[in-house]
Design an enzyme around this catalytic site. Structure first.
Site, mmCIF file in Angstrom:
data_model
loop_
_atom_site.group_PDB
_atom_site.id
_atom_site.type_symbol
_atom_site.label_atom_id
_atom_site.label_comp_id
_atom_site.label_asym_id
_atom_site.label_seq_id
_atom_site.Cartn_x
_atom_site.Cartn_y
_atom_site.Cartn_z
ATOM 1 N N PRO A 121 25.793 -12.253 61.843
ATOM 2 C CA PRO A 121 26.749 -12.987 61.095
ATOM 3 C C PRO A 121 28.057 -12.871 62.138
ATOM 4 C CG PRO A 121 26.213 -10.939 60.428
ATOM 5 C CD PRO A 121 25.359 -11.174 61.394
ATOM 6 N N GLY A 122 28.981 -14.092 62.018
ATOM 7 C CA GLY A 122 30.260 -14.131 62.407
ATOM 8 C C GLY A 122 30.941 -14.591 61.235
ATOM 9 N N ARG A 123 31.233 -15.598 60.905
ATOM 10 C CA ARG A 123 32.228 -16.083 59.797
ATOM 11 C C ARG A 123 32.392 -15.165 58.865
ATOM 12 N NH1 ARG A 123 33.848 -21.338 59.481
ATOM 13 N NH2 ARG A 123 31.895 -21.954 60.208
ATOM 14 N N CYS B 29 52.457 -32.758 68.181
ATOM 15 C CA CYS B 29 52.389 -33.819 68.178
ATOM 16 C C CYS B 29 51.137 -34.887 67.889
ATOM 17 C CB CYS B 29 53.162 -34.581 69.399
ATOM 18 S SG CYS B 29 54.523 -33.596 69.901
HETATM 19 C C1 LIG Z 1 27.954 -19.119 66.165
HETATM 20 C C2 LIG Z 1 26.707 -18.314 66.145
HETATM 21 C C3 LIG Z 1 26.716 -17.318 65.186
HETATM 22 C C4 LIG Z 1 27.476 -17.070 64.122
HETATM 23 O O1 LIG Z 1 27.656 -18.000 63.328
HETATM 24 P P1 LIG Z 1 28.535 -18.008 61.724
HETATM 25 O O2 LIG Z 1 28.467 -19.112 61.049
HETATM 26 O O3 LIG Z 1 29.825 -17.802 62.365
HETATM 27 O O4 LIG Z 1 27.671 -17.036 61.152
HETATM 28 C C5 LIG Z 1 25.294 -16.592 65.301
HETATM 29 N N1 LIG Z 1 24.487 -16.923 66.406
HETATM 30 C C6 LIG Z 1 24.621 -17.858 67.254
HETATM 31 C C7 LIG Z 1 23.640 -18.002 68.455
HETATM 32 C C8 LIG Z 1 25.765 -18.554 67.339
HETATM 33 O O5 LIG Z 1 25.965 -19.634 68.061
#
Ligand SMILES: *Cc1c(COP(=O)(O)O)cnc(C)c1O
Length: 421
Positions: free
Chosen positions: A278-280, A346
């Site tokens: 997970p990132g987001r 701009c």
């Molecule tokens: C971007 C990415 C993530 C994270 O995605 P989220 O939508 O931010 O959770 C995980 N794995 C890979 C391979 C990614 O490219």
């Protein structure tokens, strides 16, 4: 309600945890990213709790917010990292993530990046093509090492999200096509310096519908079975990231538990270890972008504008994906107006909100652009000669500057020019 959002009004002023945002703007200036450490921790715990029943290991996807202090906050909780470049690997190591908890991904890794990952001793590299698998084998051979490799499979599932953030569709550049798998398995048999340790997918970002994960995981599990029959002992199944967050309270994200409820019964019986990336989900609602209203203006049609001191150079998501961000006045106002909140860059796409109901604030007051923690600061740029903003992290009543504001000198430091006579 935004998920795990620790931004709230105390009296008439918006605060992060126990710290008033007006004080932060006074001390550090604007534009300013403000991140709540407690919100980061709460999101990580919520994720871990949802998947508790499944043997797994969570790797924070560093690209969503690569600030060293953000990475360290997760690392201290035992979280690993998913990195996408040599630069992100450098950041993860610098923040104190142990290499055994780092996965190296990316659709176009350069030889020097593969070398860096192997020398650092990361847990796995993901291969996204046959040629890349051969390159990993060659470089591992030069180091007299055996590389652990996961293959990223393109499961050909078109997840319904913004077209720029869907990645598991056969039209997209990501991953290895299922049709190529026999060749991949044959290569693993013949190449002496790579071991197949994982199967991987990542179908996109901000995915509201668990069924897409179910469809893609079904394909991965079938491949896992087939590979077992061929004598491969695959240790990890990497489901990727993409878990959704709430940006707009009118469109609340599917709770992560709903994904867990569908995925756990499918995967648990196989006994395979799962990796999530997970990132987001972990960072989006932990930060706001604090900005000052420079000017208010009204055009001949009666349309109102708030011109603020932050723009697409600090948060490009509205311009790039037409994404929604809540905008709140830092001082609470009973009276509201309908306005466009726009930046100083701009470009017509330089806006945070259009035709939005906002508190009727005065020039010089502060606005908070909410949910700015994911794909915000990391996508900032110097376009228009803009300085990347400062970043602070709040934990209870404690405030730490975690990134200094850039200076004019830094803007030109890498440029070479003959001195004037
Ligand atoms: C971007 C990415 C993530 C994270 O995605 P989220 O939508 O931010 O959770 C995980 N794995 C890979 C391979 C990614 O490219």
């Amino acid at each position: 309600m935004l998920d795990n959002n620790l931004f709230h009004y105390t009296g008439t002023t918006l605060s992060c945890d126990e710290v008033n945002l007006e004080e932060l703007a006074g001390a550090f200036g604007t534009p300013l990213f403000v991140t709540s450490a407690r919100s980061l921790i709460a999101s990580y715990r919520a994720f871990e709790q949802a998947f508790e029943a499944l043997p797994h290991f969570t790797c924070y996807s560093v690209k969503a917010n690569y600030n060293l202090s953000v990475i360290r906050t997760f690392a201290e909780l035992g979280c690993g990292c998913d990195v996408n470049s040599g630069g992100e690997l450098y950041r993860a190591l610098k923040a104190g993530v142990v290499p055994e908890r780092i996965i190296f991904a990316g659709v176009g890794k350069k030889p020097e990046e593969i070398l860096y990952a192997l020398e650092s001793g990361v847990l796995m590299l993901k291969a996204e093509s046959l040629s890349e698998l051969k390159a990993i084998n060659r470089i591992a051979g030069e180091l007299r090492k055996k590389a652990s490799v996961a293959i990223r499979i393109n499961p050909d599932v078109t997840a319904e999200t913004h077209p720029y953030i869907t990645t598991g569709d056969s039209k997209e550049k990501f991953g290895i096509d299922e049709a190529e798998l026999p060749e991949v398995f044959a290569l693993f048999r013949h190449l002496p310096h790579v071991t197949l340790t994982g199967l991987d997918m990542h179908i996109g970002s901000q995915i509201f519908e668990p069924e897409y994960y179910v469809a893609a995981t079904t394909k991965l599990l079938a491949i896992l079975n087939a590979s077992k029959d061929m004598g491969f002992a695959i240790e990890y199944l990497d489901i990727g990231g993409g878990f959704p967050v709430t940006y707009d309270p009118l469109k609340p994200a599917t709770p992560v538990r709903n994904f867990a409820d569908r995925l756990i019964p499918m995967i648990l019986p196989t006994g395979v270890k799962v990796i999530f990336e997970p990132g987001r989900f972990l960072v989006a609602n932990a930060s706001v972008l604090l900005t000052k209203i420079l000017y208010k203006k009204r055009n001949h049609t009666g349309k109102e504008f708030f011109v603020v001191d932050a723009g697409m150079t600090e948060l490009i998501r509205p311009a790039l994906y037409q994404s929604h961000h809540e905008v709140q006045t830092v001082t609470r106002h009973e009276k509201t107006i309908i306005a466009d909140v726009v930046g100083p860059v701009c470009e017509s796409s330089d806006f945070f909100a259009r035709h939005r109901e906002v508190g009727d604030a005065e020039e010089g007051e502060l606005l908070a652009v909410m949910s700015s923690g994911a794909y915000g600061a990391v996508m900032s740029s110097n376009y228009n000669g803009r300085l990347r903003p400062a970043e602070v992290m709040v934990n209870g009543s404690e405030v730490k500057l975690v990134r200094k504001r850039e200076t004019f000198e830094q803007l030109v430091q890498n440029e070479l020019m003959e001195e004037l006579e």
